[in-house]
Design a protein around this motif. Structure first.
Motif, PDB file in Angstrom:
ATOM      1  N   PHE A 195      -6.082  -9.115   2.766  1.00  0.00           N
ATOM      2  CA  PHE A 195      -6.298  -7.807   3.131  1.00  0.00           C
ATOM      3  C   PHE A 195      -6.715  -6.893   1.826  1.00  0.00           C
ATOM      4  O   PHE A 195      -6.229  -5.987   1.278  1.00  0.00           O
ATOM      5  N   CYS A 216      -6.551  -1.113   4.624  1.00  0.00           N
ATOM      6  CA  CYS A 216      -6.249  -1.408   6.083  1.00  0.00           C
ATOM      7  C   CYS A 216      -6.604   0.081   6.411  1.00  0.00           C
ATOM      8  O   CYS A 216      -6.026   0.520   7.360  1.00  0.00           O
ATOM      9  N   GLY A 258      -9.998   0.220   7.625  1.00  0.00           N
ATOM     10  CA  GLY A 258     -11.146  -0.249   8.683  1.00  0.00           C
ATOM     11  C   GLY A 258     -12.618   0.070   8.102  1.00  0.00           C
ATOM     12  O   GLY A 258     -12.791   0.393   6.640  1.00  0.00           O
ATOM     13  N   ILE A 288      -0.797   2.350   1.849  1.00  0.00           N
ATOM     14  CA  ILE A 288      -1.632   1.631   2.754  1.00  0.00           C
ATOM     15  C   ILE A 288      -1.674   2.294   3.892  1.00  0.00           C
ATOM     16  O   ILE A 288      -0.626   2.687   4.271  1.00  0.00           O
ATOM     17  N   GLY A 289      -2.774   2.138   4.544  1.00  0.00           N
ATOM     18  CA  GLY A 289      -3.037   2.414   5.968  1.00  0.00           C
ATOM     19  C   GLY A 289      -3.257   4.139   6.078  1.00  0.00           C
ATOM     20  O   GLY A 289      -3.185   4.400   7.161  1.00  0.00           O
ATOM     21  N   TYR A 292      -5.906   7.086   5.338  1.00  0.00           N
ATOM     22  CA  TYR A 292      -7.455   7.420   4.924  1.00  0.00           C
ATOM     23  C   TYR A 292      -7.626   8.519   3.591  1.00  0.00           C
ATOM     24  O   TYR A 292      -6.749   9.134   3.217  1.00  0.00           O
ATOM     25  N   ASN A 310       4.892   0.935  -0.253  1.00  0.00           N
ATOM     26  CA  ASN A 310       3.324   0.548  -0.237  1.00  0.00           C
ATOM     27  C   ASN A 310       2.576   0.532  -1.540  1.00  0.00           C
ATOM     28  O   ASN A 310       1.362   0.076  -1.641  1.00  0.00           O
ATOM     29  N   ASN A 326       8.173   0.874   7.406  1.00  0.00           N
ATOM     30  CA  ASN A 326       7.132   0.627   6.326  1.00  0.00           C
ATOM     31  C   ASN A 326       6.339  -0.331   6.782  1.00  0.00           C
ATOM     32  O   ASN A 326       6.440  -1.613   5.956  1.00  0.00           O
ATOM     33  N   TRP A 327       5.455  -0.362   7.571  1.00  0.00           N
ATOM     34  CA  TRP A 327       4.960  -1.554   8.077  1.00  0.00           C
ATOM     35  C   TRP A 327       3.491  -2.072   6.949  1.00  0.00           C
ATOM     36  O   TRP A 327       3.179  -3.308   7.081  1.00  0.00           O
ATOM     37  N   ARG A 364       4.168  -2.942   3.952  1.00  0.00           N
ATOM     38  CA  ARG A 364       4.869  -4.194   3.395  1.00  0.00           C
ATOM     39  C   ARG A 364       4.773  -5.185   4.212  1.00  0.00           C
ATOM     40  O   ARG A 364       4.617  -6.439   3.778  1.00  0.00           O
ATOM     41  N   GLY A 384      -0.563 -10.844   3.763  1.00  0.00           N
ATOM     42  CA  GLY A 384      -1.708 -10.945   3.189  1.00  0.00           C
ATOM     43  C   GLY A 384      -1.681 -11.836   2.187  1.00  0.00           C
ATOM     44  O   GLY A 384      -2.689 -12.527   1.714  1.00  0.00           O
ATOM     45  N   PRO A 401      -8.159 -10.634   8.700  1.00  0.00           N
ATOM     46  CA  PRO A 401      -7.107  -9.341   8.592  1.00  0.00           C
ATOM     47  C   PRO A 401      -8.074  -8.183   9.489  1.00  0.00           C
ATOM     48  O   PRO A 401      -7.515  -7.166   9.190  1.00  0.00           O
ATOM     49  N   SER A 439      -5.575  -4.224  13.570  1.00  0.00           N
ATOM     50  CA  SER A 439      -5.543  -3.619  12.210  1.00  0.00           C
ATOM     51  C   SER A 439      -5.979  -2.169  12.070  1.00  0.00           C
ATOM     52  O   SER A 439      -6.212  -1.809  10.969  1.00  0.00           O
ATOM     53  N   GLU A 440      -5.759  -1.330  13.512  1.00  0.00           N
ATOM     54  CA  GLU A 440      -5.923   0.114  13.117  1.00  0.00           C
ATOM     55  C   GLU A 440      -4.520   0.753  13.192  1.00  0.00           C
ATOM     56  O   GLU A 440      -3.673   0.365  14.162  1.00  0.00           O
ATOM     57  N   PRO A 441      -4.403   1.607  12.198  1.00  0.00           N
ATOM     58  CA  PRO A 441      -2.971   1.983  12.169  1.00  0.00           C
ATOM     59  C   PRO A 441      -2.720   3.045  13.412  1.00  0.00           C
ATOM     60  O   PRO A 441      -3.718   3.767  13.784  1.00  0.00           O
TER      61      PRO A 441
END
Lengths: 409, 409
Positions: free
Chosen positions: A59, A90, A92, A125-126, A128, A193, B324-325, B327, B333, B341, B357-359
């Motif tokens: 990733f 992550c 996109g 992470i995740g 914007y 993260n 905490n996704w 992680r 990864g 990914p 892969s979209e939050p």
């Protein structure tokens, strides 16, 4: 390659990324974080030959994709722009668009080719990027070459690091002084993260991008790739070297008679930054150095050293100042390379605890006193060959759990 | 092989290793430990077909070498004798001699062939066995088939485990009831170097040693090999199955029409013991189950699941009830198998947090409430194929550090 032991390289304790000629830097508070500086840049007076290595995570974050595109174009980078707080990973298509926009805004402000600009991010992470703040921040950047400017940059790239990480070395090549400076951030993770290692190296050496890449790859395998805080690999790791040639030496390449001196300088710079990152790992109270030798290859030695320094059981024992060599055996035992279990030597500091796989008597008190130091050395000899290698890490403390169990805020 | 989902196997919550016909057990206090029982045995009325799997550590402890020799002889084991407190690992020639003596003493007392006796040890690495106490203890063993006797055995093999680990299942094969019982110890490590997983399974099924080994290997890869407490592998791990055939069914083999039922029973037994070990990992407050699917192969799915459940960052986040996704992404990864990914789904419990892969937005409060449970499920779908697999582990707490930083006593 063996770790260089001769020393033609001089440390400059007061130096920084701005000691090599022809570089400027800046760091500002763009508002991505509450109060700390969060946007920084390094600017070379002329396009510099550039090399970089990246995370092996599947990733890879958006800024890494953009930076790779820039370097692939001509091997030249004139500016690198870095933000903390948001990793832009992550995220996109929007994340990629944002990373390109960050590159373009920096290029526009400083009249650079877009493909001469590298970008890097570190943070959550995740989420914007707040591009309005990034754009405003870029407008505020006024790079200079005073000590203050390097500190502004060094601060802006930190996340939860407790201390700034920097170093500087010089060497004489072709009868002229060549200088190299480094700045890095480590893998503190108070805000979940955030697990990124970023390192930036400047030098006034004269070298082509391709040879610089060769040197960086070789040195990275022995330094940055040999540290571990918790075994997790970030989506944003990056090491980037810029060489602008202003020292006036002849072009360096593996055929240059003083190529080894350059490698040594890059190696010392990388090792210094790597150790500073390990020492400031989250919750760390001690820096651990593991040296393995007597293996069939250097690769084997490095792998085993990293396995030992990454073992939770070894890390907790060292936190507790417990001379628990059985845990080192446990870590060696699970390595994939061939090992002769009947001929292993282990020492913690100066105290040999296992010799040819036979336990030796030692004073627990003396061992405990040694293990109360802030720098712990573990030495392993495997009687199989000439291979050797080192790895660095930190102990595992209550604070590691505290830091990483806390909620994202 | 897929994890079996049909259910022809019945759990017997009150059963144990003594529920299958023809087995007896014992556990005594031989004085290796201060007060707890520390020497146990399982005895089959007749020599039982036997299969075993062992640690992959380069430093296999002496008892594992002796047990492998016994099983290799005729594939038959009538008694297994187990001590806690001392691992008899890294003890050289003396250790091997001691393991052979332990086997001989047990054989002599119960009139067995030495090669029909298996031995196992768990405890401190690098210390020699107190053979006088072992010999006296063996003389004290009086195996029986009451519930009390199975509890004596289950207690004697524990080190720092907080609870006994056992299970029992039955199934109908060839119109007759076949029973299987299991007993295990986990990887508690209050006393340093104690990191051994031992599991013993009894069954009255009728099966040859070679087919039993085939079944055990297949099932172990999906169960015992899929748990992790701290990523460290012991020198003493062993899983041993004894099948004495007293159920009176026809001989089982892969060609038997109800082979799958036997595999399911062995799988359920192994999974139950494995999960009990993970749940009782040192300092653990929660059992974590990770299920990965949509991979190209089952191997890939199991590897990724184990990487996630072994990540210190995932473990601390779950200890802190933090959803905490990022992680989990970090752990996926760094896996070596090929991953796309751009198409990853992640759910924690019932809450989907990442889709293609979209939050996705989710309620932190609801997530925190779910993560406050004692059993946490993480589900990952990778959109690449039909592979699937599970892994189990526990959270990483202050107590893990406390337990493992304390001095050997």
């Amino acid at each position: 390659m063996q770790l260089v032991t001769q020393t033609k390289v001089t440390e400059l304790p007061m130096g920084s990324i701005l000691t090599p000629k022809g570089f400027r830097a800046a760091g500002v508070h763009a508002g991505l974080r509450y109060s700390k500086k969060d946007l920084g840049m390094i600017l070379s007076d002329t396009p510099a030959q550039c090399a970089a290595v990246y995370t092996t995570s599947h990733f890879q974050a958006a800024p890494l994709i953009v930076t790779q595109e820039s370097i692939a174009s001509e091997g030249l980078i004139q500016a690198v722009i870095v933000n903390s707080a948001c990793a832009n990973a992550c995220t996109g298509d929007q994340g990629l668009k944002d990373a390109y926009q960050m590159r373009k805004s920096a290029a526009d402000k400083f009249n650079l080719k877009e493909l001469h600009v590298a970008v890097a991010s570190t943070g959550v992470i995740g989420e914007y990027m707040q591009m309005d703040k990034i754009e405003e921040g870029i407008k505020m950047l006024e790079p200079g070459n005073e000590a203050l400017h390097s500190e502004d940059f060094q601060t802006a790239i930190l996340t939860t690091d407790l201390v700034m990480k920097k170093c500087c070395y010089s060497a004489v090549i072709d009868g002229k002084t060549v200088t190299m400076g480094g700045s890095a951030k480590g893998s503190g993770m108070i805000h979940p993260n955030m697990a990124t290692m970023l390192a930036f190296v400047t030098t006034d050496a004269n070298i082509d991008s391709s040879d610089l890449q060769l040197a960086l790859k070789q040195v990275t395998d022995q330094t940055f790739n040999q540290i571990t805080v918790d075994g997790d690999t970030s989506t944003n790791d990056m090491v980037l070297v810029m060489a602008n040639g202003t020292s006036g030496i002849n072009k360096l390449s593996p055929d240059h008679p003083e190529w080894d001196v350059f490698i040594e300088m890059l190696s010392k710079t990388s090792e210094s930054l790597a150790k500073q990152i390990a020492k400031d790992g989250e919750g760390a109270t001690k820096l651990i150095e593991v040296e393995v030798s007597g293996t069939k290859s250097d690769d084997d030695a490095r792998m085993i050293a990293k396995q030992i320094v990454g073992s939770n059981l070894v890390k907790t024992a060292i936190y507790g100042a417990d001379a628990n060599w059985g845990r080192i055996i446990g870590a060696i035992g699970q390595c994939q390379s061939a090992i002769d279990p009947s001929s292993v030597d282990i020492a913690i500091g100066p105290i040999v605890m296992l010799k040819n796989s036979e336990p030796l008597a030692f004073s627990e008190e003396v061992a405990k006193e040694y293990l109360s130091n802030a720098f712990i050395q573990i030495t392993v000899y495997l009687h199989q060959g000439e291979g050797k290698g080192k790895a660095w890490g930190c102990d595992l403390s209550y604070d590691y759990v505290k830091i990483n169990a806390s909620y994202r805020t």
